[in-house]
Design a protein around this motif. Structure first.
Motif, PDB file in Angstrom:
ATOM      1  N   GLY A 119      57.965  36.779  95.230  1.00  0.00           N
ATOM      2  CA  GLY A 119      57.057  35.569  94.268  1.00  0.00           C
ATOM      3  C   GLY A 119      55.638  36.051  93.905  1.00  0.00           C
ATOM      4  O   GLY A 119      55.407  35.013  92.718  1.00  0.00           O
ATOM      5  N   GLN A 120      55.710  37.009  94.433  1.00  0.00           N
ATOM      6  CA  GLN A 120      53.777  36.854  93.761  1.00  0.00           C
ATOM      7  C   GLN A 120      53.815  38.399  93.094  1.00  0.00           C
ATOM      8  O   GLN A 120      54.736  39.099  92.410  1.00  0.00           O
ATOM      9  CB  GLN A 120      53.061  37.724  95.416  1.00  0.00           C
ATOM     10  CG  GLN A 120      53.436  36.733  96.653  1.00  0.00           C
ATOM     11  CD  GLN A 120      52.457  35.212  95.779  1.00  0.00           C
ATOM     12  OE1 GLN A 120      51.487  35.032  94.817  1.00  0.00           O
ATOM     13  NE2 GLN A 120      53.280  33.779  96.227  1.00  0.00           N
ATOM     14  N   GLN A 121      52.763  38.668  92.295  1.00  0.00           N
ATOM     15  CA  GLN A 121      52.827  39.869  91.484  1.00  0.00           C
ATOM     16  C   GLN A 121      52.350  41.008  92.189  1.00  0.00           C
ATOM     17  O   GLN A 121      51.671  41.116  93.204  1.00  0.00           O
ATOM     18  CB  GLN A 121      51.758  39.331  90.819  1.00  0.00           C
ATOM     19  CG  GLN A 121      51.999  38.087  89.896  1.00  0.00           C
ATOM     20  CD  GLN A 121      52.814  38.277  88.435  1.00  0.00           C
ATOM     21  OE1 GLN A 121      52.118  38.468  87.472  1.00  0.00           O
ATOM     22  NE2 GLN A 121      53.950  37.353  88.837  1.00  0.00           N
ATOM     23  N   ALA A 122      52.961  42.439  91.626  1.00  0.00           N
ATOM     24  CA  ALA A 122      52.893  43.556  92.046  1.00  0.00           C
ATOM     25  C   ALA A 122      52.207  44.079  90.901  1.00  0.00           C
ATOM     26  O   ALA A 122      52.689  43.608  90.380  1.00  0.00           O
ATOM     27  CB  ALA A 122      54.079  44.148  92.898  1.00  0.00           C
ATOM     28  N   THR A 123      51.052  44.920  91.128  1.00  0.00           N
ATOM     29  CA  THR A 123      50.539  45.324  89.901  1.00  0.00           C
ATOM     30  C   THR A 123      50.726  47.376  90.300  1.00  0.00           C
ATOM     31  O   THR A 123      50.035  47.707  91.986  1.00  0.00           O
ATOM     32  CB  THR A 123      48.951  45.500  89.751  1.00  0.00           C
ATOM     33  OG1 THR A 123      48.729  43.850  89.352  1.00  0.00           O
ATOM     34  CG2 THR A 123      48.645  45.988  88.631  1.00  0.00           C
ATOM     35  N   THR A 159      52.614  44.698  85.393  1.00  0.00           N
ATOM     36  CA  THR A 159      52.132  43.836  86.339  1.00  0.00           C
ATOM     37  C   THR A 159      53.343  42.943  86.526  1.00  0.00           C
ATOM     38  O   THR A 159      54.275  42.869  85.653  1.00  0.00           O
ATOM     39  CB  THR A 159      51.370  43.246  86.532  1.00  0.00           C
ATOM     40  OG1 THR A 159      50.106  43.444  86.428  1.00  0.00           O
ATOM     41  CG2 THR A 159      51.470  41.502  87.220  1.00  0.00           C
ATOM     42  N   GLU A 160      54.688  43.008  87.679  1.00  0.00           N
ATOM     43  CA  GLU A 160      56.050  42.333  87.659  1.00  0.00           C
ATOM     44  C   GLU A 160      55.610  41.070  89.038  1.00  0.00           C
ATOM     45  O   GLU A 160      55.235  41.229  89.535  1.00  0.00           O
ATOM     46  CB  GLU A 160      57.145  42.864  87.316  1.00  0.00           C
ATOM     47  CG  GLU A 160      57.322  43.825  88.400  1.00  0.00           C
ATOM     48  CD  GLU A 160      58.373  44.072  88.609  1.00  0.00           C
ATOM     49  OE1 GLU A 160      59.154  43.914  87.400  1.00  0.00           O
ATOM     50  OE2 GLU A 160      59.337  45.065  89.510  1.00  0.00           O
ATOM     51  N   THR A 161      56.805  39.837  88.687  1.00  0.00           N
ATOM     52  CA  THR A 161      56.394  39.612  89.607  1.00  0.00           C
ATOM     53  C   THR A 161      57.892  40.092  90.486  1.00  0.00           C
ATOM     54  O   THR A 161      58.766  40.424  90.504  1.00  0.00           O
ATOM     55  CB  THR A 161      57.343  37.636  89.592  1.00  0.00           C
ATOM     56  OG1 THR A 161      56.287  37.311  88.549  1.00  0.00           O
ATOM     57  CG2 THR A 161      57.689  37.108  90.201  1.00  0.00           C
ATOM     58  N   VAL A 162      57.637  39.689  91.989  1.00  0.00           N
ATOM     59  CA  VAL A 162      58.660  40.266  92.910  1.00  0.00           C
ATOM     60  C   VAL A 162      59.567  39.709  93.158  1.00  0.00           C
ATOM     61  O   VAL A 162      59.239  38.684  93.757  1.00  0.00           O
ATOM     62  CB  VAL A 162      58.103  41.112  93.908  1.00  0.00           C
ATOM     63  CG1 VAL A 162      58.595  41.047  95.388  1.00  0.00           C
ATOM     64  CG2 VAL A 162      56.329  41.970  94.353  1.00  0.00           C
ATOM     65  N   GLY A 163      60.751  39.894  93.092  1.00  0.00           N
ATOM     66  CA  GLY A 163      61.509  39.427  93.645  1.00  0.00           C
ATOM     67  C   GLY A 163      62.217  38.739  94.934  1.00  0.00           C
ATOM     68  O   GLY A 163      61.626  39.294  95.843  1.00  0.00           O
ATOM     69  N   THR A 164      62.884  38.333  95.005  1.00  0.00           N
ATOM     70  CA  THR A 164      63.965  38.018  96.616  1.00  0.00           C
ATOM     71  C   THR A 164      64.473  39.525  97.228  1.00  0.00           C
ATOM     72  O   THR A 164      65.557  39.707  97.546  1.00  0.00           O
ATOM     73  CB  THR A 164      65.021  37.198  96.067  1.00  0.00           C
ATOM     74  OG1 THR A 164      66.130  37.179  96.072  1.00  0.00           O
ATOM     75  CG2 THR A 164      64.163  35.442  96.643  1.00  0.00           C
TER      76      THR A 164
END
Length: 221
Positions: A119-123, A159-164
């Motif tokens: 749910g957080q951003q990964a760059t 950058t994208e939002t980390v999924g489950t």
């Protein structure tokens, strides 16, 4: 005297081979063994290279008794050609065998986080490659059967939002026209569950802090 025959020895090596295009920073150049037309056996080979379309100025890469040579591509190289010749035990050099210029399409250097949370951003980011028109980024999570393209463009980060997910990898390549360079691939990135981390402490207004604040962190991982 007029009927004498000129003997050239050793012969030029045949079968000079190297990748086309070159997509790795170290390349193996190979050739077939030369032969001697005299009693002086072939003892070694000299490999030379020319970069960036220059066909008139070759630099000696090194010598070897083998029929292959591992070579590190110089920084800033966009194309390269190799040539090889043999020497016999009488220190006589034979003729060169020269290969064609080929493109050098190296991979960027990829940087990724060591840990990310659902749910957080990964760059991620990568270095520029000389001559590249754009870059392609692919992702492979534990839910993916294969790599999925997530970015294509001229930027040097994504950058994208980390999924489950429970595991995650990225890879990036430079694109030269319509040709991909080599891939730079990350190792597995640790993913922390959104519910895994709990920080406990005192609620309410703590006033002016004059001492350490006590808190605890627990994880269900």
């Amino acid at each position: 005297y007029d009927q004498r025959t000129t003997v050239t020895s050793p012969t030029a090596p045949t079968g000079l081979t190297y990748p086309n295009p070159i997509t790795t920073p170290t390349v193996t150049v190979s050739w077939n063994a030369a032969t001697s037309n005299t009693d002086s056996a072939v003892t070694r080979y000299e490999l030379s290279y020319a970069t960036n379309g220059n066909g008139s100025s070759y630099t000696v890469a090194g010598t070897t008794a083998s029929t292959s040579y591992s070579f590190d591509i110089p920084a800033g190289t966009t194309s390269i050609a190799f040539r090889v010749r043999a020497m016999d035990s009488n220190n006589q050099w034979g003729y060169y065998t020269t290969g064609m210029h080929v493109q050098v399409l190296l991979a960027p250097t990829l940087t990724v986080p060591q840990m990310v949370m659902q749910g957080q951003q990964a760059t991620i980011s990568w270095t520029a490659v000389e001559g590249a028109d754009s870059y392609t980024v692919q992702r492979k999570a534990n839910t993916d059967a294969d790599w999925t393209q997530v970015y294509s463009g001229a930027n040097l980060s994504y950058t994208e939002t980390v999924g489950t997910w429970t595991s995650l990898q990225y890879r990036v390549c430079a694109v030269f026209g319509s040709t991909n360079g080599g891939w730079a691939t990350s190792g597995d990135i640790q993913i922390v569950s959104a519910s895994a981390l709990v920080i406990s402490g005192s609620d309410g207004d703590l006033g002016i802090l004059t001492n350490d604040v006590q808190y605890s962190i627990s994880s269900d991982q």
